[in-house]
Design an enzyme around this catalytic site. Structure first.
Site, PDB file in Angstrom:
ATOM      1  N   GLY B  30       0.790  -1.225   0.000  1.00 28.25           N
ATOM      2  CA  GLY B  30       0.000   0.000   0.000  1.00 28.25           C
ATOM      3  C   GLY B  30       0.823   1.276   0.000  1.00 28.25           C
ATOM      4  N   CYS B 239     -29.080  -8.508 -14.671  1.00 27.29           N
ATOM      5  CA  CYS B 239     -28.527  -8.239 -16.002  1.00 27.29           C
ATOM      6  C   CYS B 239     -29.530  -8.661 -17.061  1.00 27.29           C
ATOM      7  CB  CYS B 239     -27.215  -8.992 -16.171  1.00 27.29           C
ATOM      8  SG  CYS B 239     -26.577  -8.946 -17.854  1.00 27.29           S
ATOM      9  N   CYS B 242     -27.756 -11.770 -19.133  1.00 29.46           N
ATOM     10  CA  CYS B 242     -27.461 -13.068 -18.520  1.00 29.46           C
ATOM     11  C   CYS B 242     -28.244 -13.295 -17.234  1.00 29.46           C
ATOM     12  CB  CYS B 242     -25.964 -13.217 -18.257  1.00 29.46           C
ATOM     13  SG  CYS B 242     -25.372 -12.310 -16.822  1.00 29.46           S
ATOM     14  N   CYS B 264     -24.232  -6.576 -17.359  1.00 23.27           N
ATOM     15  CA  CYS B 264     -22.983  -6.760 -16.625  1.00 23.27           C
ATOM     16  C   CYS B 264     -21.909  -5.873 -17.226  1.00 23.27           C
ATOM     17  CB  CYS B 264     -22.501  -8.205 -16.751  1.00 23.27           C
ATOM     18  SG  CYS B 264     -23.553  -9.414 -15.972  1.00 23.27           S
ATOM     19  N   CYS B 270     -20.356 -12.108 -18.356  1.00 18.30           N
ATOM     20  CA  CYS B 270     -21.703 -12.118 -18.931  1.00 18.30           C
ATOM     21  C   CYS B 270     -21.788 -13.135 -20.080  1.00 18.30           C
ATOM     22  CB  CYS B 270     -22.044 -10.723 -19.429  1.00 18.30           C
ATOM     23  SG  CYS B 270     -23.789 -10.453 -19.738  1.00 18.30           S
TER      24      CYS B 270
END
Lengths: 258, 279
Positions: B30, B239, B242, B264, B270
């Site tokens: 980080g 979605c 899908c 998606c 997807c």
């Protein structure tokens, strides 16, 4: 220095080039005491305050601070993180220009809460409640907790700065001309407020001011500075009612009598 | 593969320099490591940081996937994929599971990443405190001393004003309980995927010349308050293509009479689901 002083400074000297801003200054401060440092512009009082708060390093001399556990620490030998931690929790600094001290784009509540969050508070509701409580303590309507300081008056800003400083219950507060630039009636109200809070919280305060009246109202002890030296020190009433040094006599006599 | 370019475009000295920065970055999760970012043959903001990191870690046997906002077929993704196909001759794919290196902008794939994969993020602004503290020197001090109260002031302000934290992307995280980090502009929805991810996560900011990293299985915590816990946001729909109710959705306008669908944002996820349904 005795066993119970909160802050002790010995033989502080600091020069800026050929200018001696501090010249062999000693300071002792006991818990719960208000010490005023007075003198005209350029007498070294703000320099002294910055040295006492660890913001400036003296050429000579030491400042000792007794932490809550009773240990005595040399301020200028402390690590930067330790000094910052001290400034964040155990100490407070109230400066003349509240606009420079506060975050003008952050709400009043956020400004008061900042020190709490810096100390690790992570509960929104508690931070907010504490901020509201402190706004009330400094006579700001808690309903204005979400207002930006930008729309506050000068006196309110100064009171907000005091709330934002005292919220973590510091033991020692440095004040640099806290009433400077305010009109007389606002000044009087602010002084009342500071006096009440100092009494309630048992704060120790180092107060820098050029205004003898402010010193007389707030401080138990007073130090008069001229050209980097302390020319007279003692109990406030004693020094102001019966000044011994010619410079102090001049200062006292130059105050307009209402 | 094009003649005249070194493998993966960058010269070997530059790649070494970037790898040194990457090693430091992995060692201090980080923490932002400065590096000498090169001029790349595309403008700043189009992924120069990510491309340099990818170039430095790419090997001949790697399979590369590039996504932009979750999609494999947008200009940015297509260009970068073709760039490495030409300059490194590596295999490319659009399937998350088959890729060994995934360069991404704005998303983490829905498919869970594995320990043998590396994900490279393109980062526009590596400094999470930049909107709050204008001085970079002051920011560095705050990182050094782990003084992150200021970030919470921002969260406090959001809750006070909007009733919730109003950061929908680039939501600040604490890495390894030590460093505050900008996760790049991925949606806050993706933040939980970073926590203890088995794959190595690398971040490259080209214009700002910073690299940082999250080693595998490192704790990544989104900042929040005890009484206002972090909540990833997702459009409350399925979605249209899908039917997924778990994936992150894009809103797509279909006509100028207010028609719209939610699909998606991860095109590979997807498409895979649609193929399964068809089979």
């Amino acid at each position: 220095m005795s066993d119970d002083t909160l802050l002790s400074a010995r033989d502080l000297s600091l020069s800026f080039g050929t200018l001696r801003a501090l010249d062999g200054v000693d300071v002792d401060l006991w818990p719960g005491e208000v010490l005023a440092i007075v003198g005209e512009s350029g007498s070294g009082k703000s320099t002294l305050l910055n040295v006492l708060a660890g913001r400036l390093t003296p050429d000579q001399g030491h400042v000792f601070y007794r932490d809550p556990d009773g240990h005595l620490a040399d301020l200028h030998a402390m690590s930067a993180p330790a000094l910052r931690a001290l400034h964040r929790s155990d100490w407070g600094f109230v400066q003349q220009d509240a606009r420079a001290a506060l975050r003008m784009g952050v709400s009043a509540g956020g400004n008061v809460g900042e020190r709490l969050m810096a100390k690790g508070a992570r509960h929104y509701g508690e931070i907010r409640a504490e901020a509201a409580r402190w706004l009330e303590m400094v006579e700001i309507d808690p309903g204005r907790i979400d207002d930006l300081p930008r729309i506050f008056s000068g006196g309110m800003l100064q009171r907000l700065q005091i709330a934002a400083t005292l919220v973590t219950h510091p033991r020692l507060v440095f004040m640099d001309e806290p009433t400077g630039g305010l009109d007389v009636s606002v000044q009087a109200r602010l002084l009342d407020l500071i006096r009440r809070l100092v009494g309630q919280l048992g704060l120790a305060v180092v107060l820098v001011t050029h205004d003898i009246a402010v010193a007389r109202l707030l401080a138990q002890r007073i130090m008069v500075m001229q050209r980097g030296r302390v020319v007279e020190a003692g109990l406030t009433d004693q020094v102001l009612d019966d000044p011994a040094h010619p410079y102090t006599q001049l200062l006292v006599s130059s105050v307009l009598q209402a | 593969m094009s003649e005249g370019y070194n493998f993966a475009y960058l010269d070997e000295q530059t790649k070494r320099m970037i790898r040194r920065a990457l090693l430091k970055a992995v060692a201090v999760p980080g923490h932002q490591i400065p590096f000498g970012a090169r001029e790349m043959p595309l403008p700043y903001g189009w992924g120069t940081g990510g491309i340099q990191v990818t170039a430095a870690i790419l090997g001949q046997s790697d399979t590369l996937k590039v996504i932009d906002q979750g999609a494999d077929d947008t200009t940015n993704a297509v260009s970068i994929r073709r760039f490495f196909a030409r300059t490194a001759g590596v295999a490319t794919t659009t399937e998350t599971a088959r890729a060994s290196v995934i360069q991404t902008r704005h998303r983490i794939p829905e498919t869970t990443l594995r320990a043998d994969q590396i994900i490279v993020y393109q980062v526009p602004q590596p400094e999470p405190l930049w909107r709050l503290e204008p001085s970079r020197a002051a920011c560095r001090t705050m990182h050094a001393l782990a003084e992150y109260g200021l970030m919470h002031v921002k969260l406090y302000e959001d809750i006070a004003r909007y009733g919730q934290v109003a950061i929908s992307y680039d939501y600040p995280v604490m890495v390894n309980d030590r460093h505050l980090m900008a996760p790049s502009p991925i949606p806050a929805f993706d933040n939980p995927k970073m926590d203890r991810m088995p794959a190595l996560q690398l971040f490259g900011a080209g214009r700002e010349k910073r690299i940082y990293a999250i080693p595998p299985y490192t704790s990544v915590r989104s900042l929040d308050f005890a009484d206002h816990p972090f909540r990833p946001h997702r459009a409350p729909h399925a979605c249209t293509l899908c039917g997924s109710r778990d994936s992150y959705l894009d809103e797509v306008l279909t006509d100028d009479r207010g028609g719209r669908i939610f699909v998606c944002s991860d095109t590979d996820y997807c498409a895979t689901r649609q193929r399964k349904d068809a089979a």
